[in-house]
Design a protein around this motif. Structure first.
Motif, PDB file in Angstrom:
ATOM      1  N   ALA A   1      25.448  39.548  36.214  1.00  0.00           N
ATOM      2  CA  ALA A   1      26.826  40.026  36.500  1.00  0.00           C
ATOM      3  C   ALA A   1      27.774  38.663  37.023  1.00  0.00           C
ATOM      4  CB  ALA A   1      26.682  41.260  37.615  1.00  0.00           C
ATOM      5  N   PHE A   2      27.362  38.573  38.192  1.00  0.00           N
ATOM      6  CA  PHE A   2      28.089  37.634  38.950  1.00  0.00           C
ATOM      7  C   PHE A   2      28.036  36.199  38.595  1.00  0.00           C
ATOM      8  CE2 PHE A   2      29.570  35.001  42.765  1.00  0.00           C
ATOM      9  CZ  PHE A   2      30.922  35.245  42.672  1.00  0.00           C
TER      10      PHE A   2
ATOM     11  N   VAL B   1      30.475  35.946  35.888  1.00  0.00           N
ATOM     12  CA  VAL B   1      32.011  35.920  36.389  1.00  0.00           C
ATOM     13  C   VAL B   1      32.147  34.526  36.880  1.00  0.00           C
ATOM     14  CG1 VAL B   1      33.471  36.458  38.354  1.00  0.00           C
ATOM     15  CG2 VAL B   1      32.119  38.264  37.122  1.00  0.00           C
TER      16      VAL B   1
ATOM     17  N   TRP C   1      35.326  31.751  35.813  1.00  0.00           N
ATOM     18  CA  TRP C   1      36.190  30.949  36.507  1.00  0.00           C
ATOM     19  C   TRP C   1      36.263  29.529  36.103  1.00  0.00           C
ATOM     20  CZ3 TRP C   1      33.984  33.692  41.853  1.00  0.00           C
ATOM     21  CH2 TRP C   1      34.445  35.156  41.546  1.00  0.00           C
TER      22      TRP C   1
ATOM     23  N   PHE D   1      28.369  45.906  32.583  1.00  0.00           N
ATOM     24  CA  PHE D   1      29.448  46.607  32.857  1.00  0.00           C
ATOM     25  C   PHE D   1      30.381  45.709  33.819  1.00  0.00           C
ATOM     26  CE2 PHE D   1      32.316  49.226  35.793  1.00  0.00           C
ATOM     27  CZ  PHE D   1      33.242  49.479  34.906  1.00  0.00           C
ATOM     28  N   PHE D   2      29.926  45.295  34.920  1.00  0.00           N
ATOM     29  CA  PHE D   2      30.902  44.663  35.836  1.00  0.00           C
ATOM     30  C   PHE D   2      31.202  43.215  35.356  1.00  0.00           C
ATOM     31  CE2 PHE D   2      29.293  47.459  39.313  1.00  0.00           C
ATOM     32  CZ  PHE D   2      30.367  47.868  39.810  1.00  0.00           C
ATOM     33  N   ALA D   3      30.363  42.703  34.681  1.00  0.00           N
ATOM     34  CA  ALA D   3      30.618  41.221  33.764  1.00  0.00           C
ATOM     35  C   ALA D   3      31.776  41.359  32.761  1.00  0.00           C
ATOM     36  CB  ALA D   3      29.392  40.626  33.444  1.00  0.00           C
TER      37      ALA D   3
ATOM     38  N   ASN E   1      33.996  44.137  32.154  1.00  0.00           N
ATOM     39  CA  ASN E   1      34.752  44.604  32.642  1.00  0.00           C
ATOM     40  C   ASN E   1      35.958  43.620  33.565  1.00  0.00           C
ATOM     41  OD1 ASN E   1      36.495  47.325  33.443  1.00  0.00           O
ATOM     42  ND2 ASN E   1      36.114  46.080  35.469  1.00  0.00           N
ATOM     43  N   TYR E   2      35.036  42.658  34.161  1.00  0.00           N
ATOM     44  CA  TYR E   2      35.784  41.689  34.682  1.00  0.00           C
ATOM     45  C   TYR E   2      36.435  40.832  33.544  1.00  0.00           C
ATOM     46  CZ  TYR E   2      36.985  38.274  38.183  1.00  0.00           C
ATOM     47  OH  TYR E   2      37.864  37.630  39.207  1.00  0.00           O
TER      48      TYR E   2
ATOM     49  N   HIS F   1      39.402  42.512  31.886  1.00  0.00           N
ATOM     50  CA  HIS F   1      40.634  42.922  32.961  1.00  0.00           C
ATOM     51  C   HIS F   1      41.145  42.066  33.906  1.00  0.00           C
ATOM     52  CE1 HIS F   1      40.883  46.982  31.255  1.00  0.00           C
ATOM     53  NE2 HIS F   1      39.318  47.117  31.509  1.00  0.00           N
ATOM     54  N   GLU F   2      40.342  40.904  34.193  1.00  0.00           N
ATOM     55  CA  GLU F   2      40.639  40.059  35.217  1.00  0.00           C
ATOM     56  C   GLU F   2      40.632  38.476  34.769  1.00  0.00           C
ATOM     57  OE1 GLU F   2      39.738  41.350  39.189  1.00  0.00           O
ATOM     58  OE2 GLU F   2      38.933  43.049  38.534  1.00  0.00           O
TER      59      GLU F   2
ATOM     60  N   VAL G   1      27.399  40.101  46.392  1.00  0.00           N
ATOM     61  CA  VAL G   1      27.843  40.246  45.065  1.00  0.00           C
ATOM     62  C   VAL G   1      28.132  41.798  44.772  1.00  0.00           C
ATOM     63  CG1 VAL G   1      27.094  40.400  42.717  1.00  0.00           C
ATOM     64  CG2 VAL G   1      26.477  38.277  44.156  1.00  0.00           C
TER      65      VAL G   1
ATOM     66  N   PHE H   1      31.302  42.721  46.403  1.00  0.00           N
ATOM     67  CA  PHE H   1      32.290  42.203  45.529  1.00  0.00           C
ATOM     68  C   PHE H   1      32.707  42.990  44.352  1.00  0.00           C
ATOM     69  CE2 PHE H   1      33.450  39.627  42.018  1.00  0.00           C
ATOM     70  CZ  PHE H   1      34.569  38.934  42.415  1.00  0.00           C
ATOM     71  N   PHE H   2      31.791  43.277  43.856  1.00  0.00           N
ATOM     72  CA  PHE H   2      32.360  44.390  42.457  1.00  0.00           C
ATOM     73  C   PHE H   2      33.117  45.598  42.891  1.00  0.00           C
ATOM     74  CE2 PHE H   2      29.269  41.216  39.857  1.00  0.00           C
ATOM     75  CZ  PHE H   2      30.139  40.908  39.262  1.00  0.00           C
TER      76      PHE H   2
ATOM     77  N   ASN I   1      36.442  44.684  44.552  1.00  0.00           N
ATOM     78  CA  ASN I   1      37.284  43.964  43.450  1.00  0.00           C
ATOM     79  C   ASN I   1      38.046  44.937  42.663  1.00  0.00           C
ATOM     80  OD1 ASN I   1      38.423  41.302  42.153  1.00  0.00           O
ATOM     81  ND2 ASN I   1      37.158  42.399  40.481  1.00  0.00           N
TER      82      ASN I   1
ATOM     83  N   GLU J   1      41.626  47.313  40.035  1.00  0.00           N
ATOM     84  CA  GLU J   1      41.764  48.417  38.816  1.00  0.00           C
ATOM     85  C   GLU J   1      41.881  49.684  39.132  1.00  0.00           C
ATOM     86  OE1 GLU J   1      39.199  47.205  35.657  1.00  0.00           O
ATOM     87  OE2 GLU J   1      38.522  45.601  36.414  1.00  0.00           O
TER      88      GLU J   1
END
Lengths: 211, 211
Positions: free
Chosen positions: A83-84, A87, A91, A131-133, A135-136, A139-140, B128, B131-132, B135, B140
């Motif tokens: 996940a992170f 992200v 970045w 999902f979190f990866a 989705n980021y 959308h972000e 983490v 954060f998710f 965030n 969102e």
């Protein structure tokens, strides 16, 4: 093209790198154990730990034309790797002005309403991490992403044929997933697309062209 | 107001509920073990498992004026409780047209660049997960959120005084955090704010008013 593969020592990564080299690309592959990365004159193996901070990850990735994220902790470090960790590479990509970002994801990662299905409900922590990866990424970030969502990976030999857009619980030979990933690199029609795939009847290049 | 407290049996929740009732609010508190929720004529305890799907969570939360998310798995189920469990309650809030959403978060949850500090680097998985959740809430959802980021929680008695906007590693007596959360409910100046807090010299109501 010059391509960085995050998680470069894994099963999918090894097949992906072979595919990329065969297509004439130069690969930098990053993994915690770079000695496990396949050896080839067009492949440079570098040490990359996704626990590192973003400036360090940026420096390791450098200036390339595209990034593949094919790392996975196999359930052991989902928060910080799958996940992170993902992200942080997004970045790094943005800060290094690398636009193309290809994500190896998993079935229904972006559709939590499907996670109670048989074959997915046993993977709930994994689904959440992916999902979190994803989705980021969608959308972000401002990245030219493509997200590939295969179903279960198997050690079967390549068939060269896939089906896209389906959502059934099926399997995917790893070499087919790797070839599909390689095919996506220069397929601009797949930018900003999340693509479900499984074994099928359409040759890979043709299936991608139709997206 | 009618307020739903997600994670209603915990240490912070118990103090929060007392504060809310003292301010004249009616509370519905949801927890996996509703028998552990404090008993009061203005408190209704309901069973809520954050592993449930969104339609079920929606139905349990019902139509209230505000939601507090104060659930936490203490590191045991970070992906499905602290991170995605929170997201599911955000979706339930939006679908039930509940606008006000108050999140109990943690120090620097939205500032990964601080996570290597002493006192935070030991909590990386937790950072983490928070954060998710935070965030997602910020970027969102359309919710009128307030995110509160206390530092370490302690069992010390209330001081009634806090400091906001600071980012130092300090401690917070739980009753002070709970009173701060209660104070935020009807503080429109804190909508769309992420507020760092720790023990300090300013009476809670005054500190919140100044934000």
């Amino acid at each position: 093209m010059k391509v960085f593969v995050v998680g470069g020592s894994g099963r999918v990564a090894t097949e992906l790198i072979k595919n990329l080299v065969a297509r004439g690309h130069d690969v930098i592959a990053g993994a915690r154990h770079p000695d496990r990365i396949m050896i080839d004159s067009h492949v440079r193996a570098v040490a990359l730990d996704l626990h590192a901070e973003v400036p360090e990850i940026r420096e390791i990735i450098g200036k390339v034309d595209a990034i593949y994220f094919v790392a996975g902790s196999r359930g052991k470090d989902l928060l910080q790797t799958d996940a992170f960790g993902a992200v942080k590479t997004m970045w790094a990509a943005e800060q290094n002005e690398i636009h193309r970002y290809l994500m190896l994801s998993s079935m229904s990662s972006t559709e939590p309403e499907n996670w109670s299905r048989e074959g997915l409900k046993q993977l709930m922590d994994y689904n959440v991490a992916k999902f979190f990866a994803d989705n980021y990424l969608i959308h972000e970030t401002t990245l030219d992403y493509t997200i590939l969502q295969p179903t279960s990976l198997t050690e079967e030999p390549a068939t060269g044929k896939i089906s896209v857009g389906t959502n059934q619980v099926a399997t995917n030979p790893i070499p087919d997933v790797a070839e599909t990933l390689a095919e996506l690199l220069e397929a601009p029609n797949t930018i900003h697309q999340t693509i479900a795939m499984c074994s099928g009847e359409t040759p890979i290049a043709e299936a991608i062209k139709k997206i």
